[in-house]
Design an enzyme around this catalytic site. Structure first.
Site, mmCIF file in Angstrom:
data_model
loop_
_atom_site.group_PDB
_atom_site.id
_atom_site.type_symbol
_atom_site.label_atom_id
_atom_site.label_comp_id
_atom_site.label_asym_id
_atom_site.label_seq_id
_atom_site.Cartn_x
_atom_site.Cartn_y
_atom_site.Cartn_z
ATOM 1 N N GLU A 138 -9.235 -61.545 -35.158
ATOM 2 C CA GLU A 138 -10.461 -62.131 -34.630
ATOM 3 C C GLU A 138 -10.846 -63.353 -35.469
ATOM 4 O O GLU A 138 -10.348 -63.546 -36.587
ATOM 5 C CB GLU A 138 -11.577 -61.081 -34.660
ATOM 6 C CG GLU A 138 -12.911 -61.521 -34.074
ATOM 7 C CD GLU A 138 -12.845 -61.908 -32.615
ATOM 8 O OE1 GLU A 138 -12.165 -62.916 -32.315
ATOM 9 O OE2 GLU A 138 -13.484 -61.236 -31.780
ATOM 10 N N HIS A 190 -9.028 -54.944 -27.415
ATOM 11 C CA HIS A 190 -9.157 -53.581 -27.947
ATOM 12 C C HIS A 190 -10.283 -52.821 -27.254
ATOM 13 O O HIS A 190 -11.213 -53.400 -26.683
ATOM 14 C CB HIS A 190 -9.426 -53.629 -29.455
ATOM 15 C CG HIS A 190 -10.736 -54.287 -29.807
ATOM 16 N ND1 HIS A 190 -11.941 -53.653 -29.683
ATOM 17 C CD2 HIS A 190 -11.012 -55.531 -30.270
ATOM 18 C CE1 HIS A 190 -12.911 -54.451 -30.057
ATOM 19 N NE2 HIS A 190 -12.381 -55.619 -30.417
#
Length: 294
Positions: A185, A81
């Site tokens: 994550e 990202h």
């Protein structure tokens, strides 16, 4: 018991750790031509006059068609990202202060980082990568991903849209990313990694596909829980098991996070390297079905 044995396949792309050394902060950035190396393939009819990516695509198809039963190959575009609010705050206060104090809070009074959103710089980086995809798909023959997978965290949802929506529209391909909890994550007590609700995701990203069992609230994040590295790698194993078992695509994109990429590299026994925010890295993975004793 695991269904597959996973391994990365070296020799096709630039060496990640070596290439990262030449990048700012030793974090690998998006490489020219995605780092595909010039080489001779053992594909029948390999034509040196064709572009590198056309030749590689034919070679990968040949590998999948001629490998032993139970062996398959997929190319994953690992997309980290873009620069997000928590990245900015971490840089501002320092890594140790972030880990010990600020990451447990939701805001500093000026900005909030729960399910951290992209910064303007992160939006810009994602748009630049989107422009690169328009160029790659139009001139170099880089195959567009047949399936787009994304972490459910806001910074990944938005990165996926900025990077891929324009090129998919240009090529009249349905833009329909699949949201995967397993792509999140590493789970820590950092509030930046607490996701928004299913309703929020559906309202802001109506094109995205959510599994039926995708919970309304975030049931994975807890302020008192810290996922070990082994647990995280095991979660990424479940992701790859699911993809190789159920997705027939050869070219796929995973929009995810720094530690998540590290866990995938560890799982497939690839050399470790860090990926810069808003960068994309190809990884060729071989899966071999594990024979089960009857």
């Amino acid at each position: 018991m695991s269904r597959y044995r996973f391994s990365y396949v070296p020799g096709y792309f630039v060496d990640g750790p070596e290439a990262a050394k030449a990048c700012a902060g030793s974090k690998l950035t998006t490489q020219l031509n995605l780092g595909l190396r010039e080489r001779i393939y053992d594909t029948p009819g390999d034509a040196a006059g064709e572009s590198l990516w056309v030749r590689f695509t034919k070679h990968l198809e040949w590998l999948n068609n001629n490998s032993p039963q139970g062996v398959s190959y997929k190319l994953f575009y690992l997309l980290r990202h873009g620069l997000s609010v928590h990245n900015m705050v971490m840089e501002k206060v320092g890594g140790e202060a972030w880990k010990s104090h600020w990451s447990h809070l939701e805001s500093d009074g000026e900005v909030t980082w729960v399910d951290a959103k992209l910064m303007e710089d992160g939006i810009g980086l994602a748009r630049q990568l989107g422009h690169l995809w328009l160029e790659w798909a139009g001139t170099t023959g880089v195959p567009l991903p047949e399936t787009l997978y994304t972490s459910p965290l806001a910074r990944c949802l938005e990165t996926t849209k900025l990077v891929y929506a324009p090129v998919m529209a240009k090529h009249e391909i349905n833009f329909q990313p699949v949201v995967k909890e397993l792509l999140r994550e590493r789970l820590t007590n950092h509030t930046c990694d607490k996701r928004s609700t299913r309703l929020w995701i559906a309202e802001h990203y109506p094109e995205y596909v959510l599994d039926q069992d995708f919970e309304m609230e975030d049931t994975l994040w807890r302020a008192d829980r810290y996922e070990t590295n082994d647990e995280h790698v095991a979660r990424k194993r479940r992701l790859l098991e699911d993809i190789f078992a159920n997705d027939k695509s050869t070219f796929l994109s995973l929009t995810t996070h720094s530690y998540a990429i590290s866990a995938i590299l560890e799982l497939v026994e690839a050399p470790h390297f860090c990926v810069s925010e808003g960068a994309i890295v190809p990884l060729l993975i071989k899966a071999e079905e594990v024979k089960r004793e009857v």
